[in-house]
Design a protein around this motif. Sequence first.
Motif, PDB file in Angstrom:
ATOM      1  N   GLU A  42     -19.823 -45.027  14.907  1.00 35.41           N
ATOM      2  CA  GLU A  42     -19.333 -43.655  15.075  1.00 35.41           C
ATOM      3  C   GLU A  42     -20.214 -42.665  14.331  1.00 35.41           C
ATOM      4  O   GLU A  42     -20.539 -41.591  14.845  1.00 35.41           O
ATOM      5  CB  GLU A  42     -17.890 -43.560  14.583  1.00 35.41           C
ATOM      6  CG  GLU A  42     -16.889 -44.281  15.471  1.00 35.41           C
ATOM      7  CD  GLU A  42     -15.497 -44.306  14.872  1.00 35.41           C
ATOM      8  OE1 GLU A  42     -15.329 -43.733  13.765  1.00 35.41           O
ATOM      9  OE2 GLU A  42     -14.590 -44.887  15.487  1.00 35.41           O
ATOM     10  N   VAL A  43     -20.623 -43.030  13.107  1.00 31.59           N
ATOM     11  CA  VAL A  43     -21.510 -42.157  12.331  1.00 31.59           C
ATOM     12  C   VAL A  43     -22.855 -42.032  13.019  1.00 31.59           C
ATOM     13  O   VAL A  43     -23.424 -40.933  13.122  1.00 31.59           O
ATOM     14  CB  VAL A  43     -21.674 -42.705  10.899  1.00 31.59           C
ATOM     15  CG1 VAL A  43     -22.761 -41.925  10.154  1.00 31.59           C
ATOM     16  CG2 VAL A  43     -20.358 -42.620  10.137  1.00 31.59           C
TER      17      VAL A  43
ATOM     18  N   ALA B  95     -23.513 -42.423  16.200  1.00 33.89           N
ATOM     19  CA  ALA B  95     -23.362 -41.637  17.420  1.00 33.89           C
ATOM     20  C   ALA B  95     -23.272 -40.148  17.108  1.00 33.89           C
ATOM     21  O   ALA B  95     -23.854 -39.308  17.818  1.00 33.89           O
ATOM     22  CB  ALA B  95     -22.110 -42.088  18.181  1.00 33.89           C
ATOM     23  N   HIS B  96     -22.559 -39.805  16.020  1.00 33.99           N
ATOM     24  CA  HIS B  96     -22.465 -38.399  15.618  1.00 33.99           C
ATOM     25  C   HIS B  96     -23.840 -37.859  15.222  1.00 33.99           C
ATOM     26  O   HIS B  96     -24.223 -36.754  15.629  1.00 33.99           O
ATOM     27  CB  HIS B  96     -21.486 -38.265  14.452  1.00 33.99           C
ATOM     28  CG  HIS B  96     -21.287 -36.856  13.990  1.00 33.99           C
ATOM     29  ND1 HIS B  96     -20.500 -35.963  14.660  1.00 33.99           N
ATOM     30  CD2 HIS B  96     -21.795 -36.182  12.917  1.00 33.99           C
ATOM     31  CE1 HIS B  96     -20.522 -34.799  14.036  1.00 33.99           C
ATOM     32  NE2 HIS B  96     -21.289 -34.911  12.976  1.00 33.99           N
ATOM     33  N   ALA B  97     -24.580 -38.647  14.451  1.00 29.89           N
ATOM     34  CA  ALA B  97     -25.921 -38.221  14.037  1.00 29.89           C
ATOM     35  C   ALA B  97     -26.837 -38.076  15.242  1.00 29.89           C
ATOM     36  O   ALA B  97     -27.644 -37.141  15.330  1.00 29.89           O
ATOM     37  CB  ALA B  97     -26.496 -39.231  13.044  1.00 29.89           C
TER      38      ALA B  97
ATOM     39  N   ASN C 234     -29.557 -37.258  23.913  1.00 26.14           N
ATOM     40  CA  ASN C 234     -28.674 -36.460  23.069  1.00 26.14           C
ATOM     41  C   ASN C 234     -28.638 -35.005  23.534  1.00 26.14           C
ATOM     42  O   ASN C 234     -29.298 -34.620  24.511  1.00 26.14           O
ATOM     43  CB  ASN C 234     -29.056 -36.580  21.597  1.00 26.14           C
ATOM     44  CG  ASN C 234     -30.442 -36.014  21.302  1.00 26.14           C
ATOM     45  OD1 ASN C 234     -31.152 -35.531  22.198  1.00 26.14           O
ATOM     46  ND2 ASN C 234     -30.832 -36.062  20.049  1.00 26.14           N
ATOM     47  N   GLN C 235     -27.872 -34.185  22.826  1.00 26.23           N
ATOM     48  CA  GLN C 235     -27.703 -32.789  23.227  1.00 26.23           C
ATOM     49  C   GLN C 235     -29.012 -32.021  23.147  1.00 26.23           C
ATOM     50  O   GLN C 235     -29.270 -31.131  23.975  1.00 26.23           O
ATOM     51  CB  GLN C 235     -26.651 -32.126  22.333  1.00 26.23           C
ATOM     52  CG  GLN C 235     -25.252 -32.689  22.502  1.00 26.23           C
ATOM     53  CD  GLN C 235     -24.238 -32.044  21.564  1.00 26.23           C
ATOM     54  OE1 GLN C 235     -24.532 -31.048  20.909  1.00 26.23           O
ATOM     55  NE2 GLN C 235     -23.047 -32.611  21.498  1.00 26.23           N
TER      56      GLN C 235
ATOM     57  N   GLU D 254     -17.113 -47.943  12.452  1.00 26.48           N
ATOM     58  CA  GLU D 254     -17.334 -46.694  11.736  1.00 26.48           C
ATOM     59  C   GLU D 254     -18.821 -46.367  11.644  1.00 26.48           C
ATOM     60  O   GLU D 254     -19.232 -45.209  11.773  1.00 26.48           O
ATOM     61  CB  GLU D 254     -16.716 -46.765  10.343  1.00 26.48           C
ATOM     62  CG  GLU D 254     -15.197 -46.749  10.354  1.00 26.48           C
ATOM     63  CD  GLU D 254     -14.607 -46.737   8.961  1.00 26.48           C
ATOM     64  OE1 GLU D 254     -15.395 -46.817   7.988  1.00 26.48           O
ATOM     65  OE2 GLU D 254     -13.373 -46.642   8.850  1.00 26.48           O
ATOM     66  N   GLN D 255     -19.645 -47.404  11.409  1.00 24.91           N
ATOM     67  CA  GLN D 255     -21.087 -47.185  11.368  1.00 24.91           C
ATOM     68  C   GLN D 255     -21.600 -46.678  12.709  1.00 24.91           C
ATOM     69  O   GLN D 255     -22.459 -45.792  12.764  1.00 24.91           O
ATOM     70  CB  GLN D 255     -21.785 -48.480  10.965  1.00 24.91           C
ATOM     71  CG  GLN D 255     -21.564 -48.887   9.512  1.00 24.91           C
ATOM     72  CD  GLN D 255     -22.069 -50.283   9.216  1.00 24.91           C
ATOM     73  OE1 GLN D 255     -22.656 -50.951  10.069  1.00 24.91           O
ATOM     74  NE2 GLN D 255     -21.843 -50.735   7.996  1.00 24.91           N
TER      75      GLN D 255
ATOM     76  N   GLU E 141     -26.062 -37.267  18.308  1.00 21.67           N
ATOM     77  CA  GLU E 141     -25.763 -36.059  19.072  1.00 21.67           C
ATOM     78  C   GLU E 141     -26.129 -34.785  18.322  1.00 21.67           C
ATOM     79  O   GLU E 141     -26.447 -33.771  18.940  1.00 21.67           O
ATOM     80  CB  GLU E 141     -24.275 -36.038  19.436  1.00 21.67           C
ATOM     81  CG  GLU E 141     -23.899 -37.009  20.540  1.00 21.67           C
ATOM     82  CD  GLU E 141     -24.613 -36.710  21.841  1.00 21.67           C
ATOM     83  OE1 GLU E 141     -24.936 -35.525  22.099  1.00 21.67           O
ATOM     84  OE2 GLU E 141     -24.854 -37.653  22.615  1.00 21.67           O
ATOM     85  N   ARG E 142     -26.109 -34.815  16.982  1.00 24.87           N
ATOM     86  CA  ARG E 142     -26.332 -33.607  16.201  1.00 24.87           C
ATOM     87  C   ARG E 142     -27.782 -33.419  15.771  1.00 24.87           C
ATOM     88  O   ARG E 142     -28.095 -32.431  15.106  1.00 24.87           O
ATOM     89  CB  ARG E 142     -25.435 -33.634  14.950  1.00 24.87           C
ATOM     90  CG  ARG E 142     -23.941 -33.660  15.262  1.00 24.87           C
ATOM     91  CD  ARG E 142     -23.516 -32.440  16.037  1.00 24.87           C
ATOM     92  NE  ARG E 142     -22.091 -32.474  16.348  1.00 24.87           N
ATOM     93  CZ  ARG E 142     -21.469 -31.541  17.065  1.00 24.87           C
ATOM     94  NH1 ARG E 142     -22.159 -30.518  17.542  1.00 24.87           N
ATOM     95  NH2 ARG E 142     -20.180 -31.645  17.323  1.00 24.87           N
TER      96      ARG E 142
END
Length: 260
Positions: A132-133, A135-137, A158-159, A129-130, A139-140
């Motif tokens: 995943e968080v 990875a989300h951060a 990243n994007q 979960e850490q 990319e964003r």
Amino acid sequence: SERRYRLIADNAGDLVAMVDRGGRWQYASPSYARIFSAHDLAAGADAFRNLHEEDQFRVRGALQVVVRSGESCRLRMRLHTIAGDVRRFEALLHPVREREGKMRGEMRGEILGAVLVARDVTELRDREEQLEVAAHAFERMTEAMAITNAAGRMLAINQSFTRITGYAQVEVLGRPESEFRNAMQPDSFYDGLYAAALSTGHGHGTTWCRRRDGTVYREWRSVSAVRDADGRVTHYVALFRELDSHGTDRGSEERPAKSA
């Protein structure tokens, strides 16, 4: 043979149990004493009484599917423990028959219940979960970020990297970082950033860059070194953002002018 299997179950680190068709304890390995009280483990007691409330219907339903179909299943569940916390487990439910054997290619014998083998995966799931968080951060982020190995090969972007530079992942990953310096500054500028990161852990500076389409922009760039437990550099992380002609962040909000 029965004594041998009982010896294995009694000394297993995983949770091993047998429940009847209604989900009542028939056997629980000593490892269950780490998470449940003796009262919770009493023979004939509800084996699923300590299930997390949100998992009750799903897990009890899975048991009924196993005893009716004779097919094993894997599932995840959360358990309230004697310590007052909630632990996560991955489990295998396997049907137990009165007699094992095959007749005309089919299993025979009435299904009496199920063997439940469960493993605590709380820390593993927490780490997932850490990640995943993170990875989300990653990319964003509004800032562009690039991660290279110690040899300078691009491992991840990243994007915002693609948005600012125009280079897509397929064009970047696996390539040397030096190929994307865009010839707007001498190599000594970037080498200085990495030398500072190598000696102090961090280097930064402002420079002009060229996008993939040839347009020019000004950027602020920071390079950090990542080291392992032995102090060896394993990765470099480059973070940069676009600046306007005045050297301020392109993405920042404009401030109202002060009255005379």
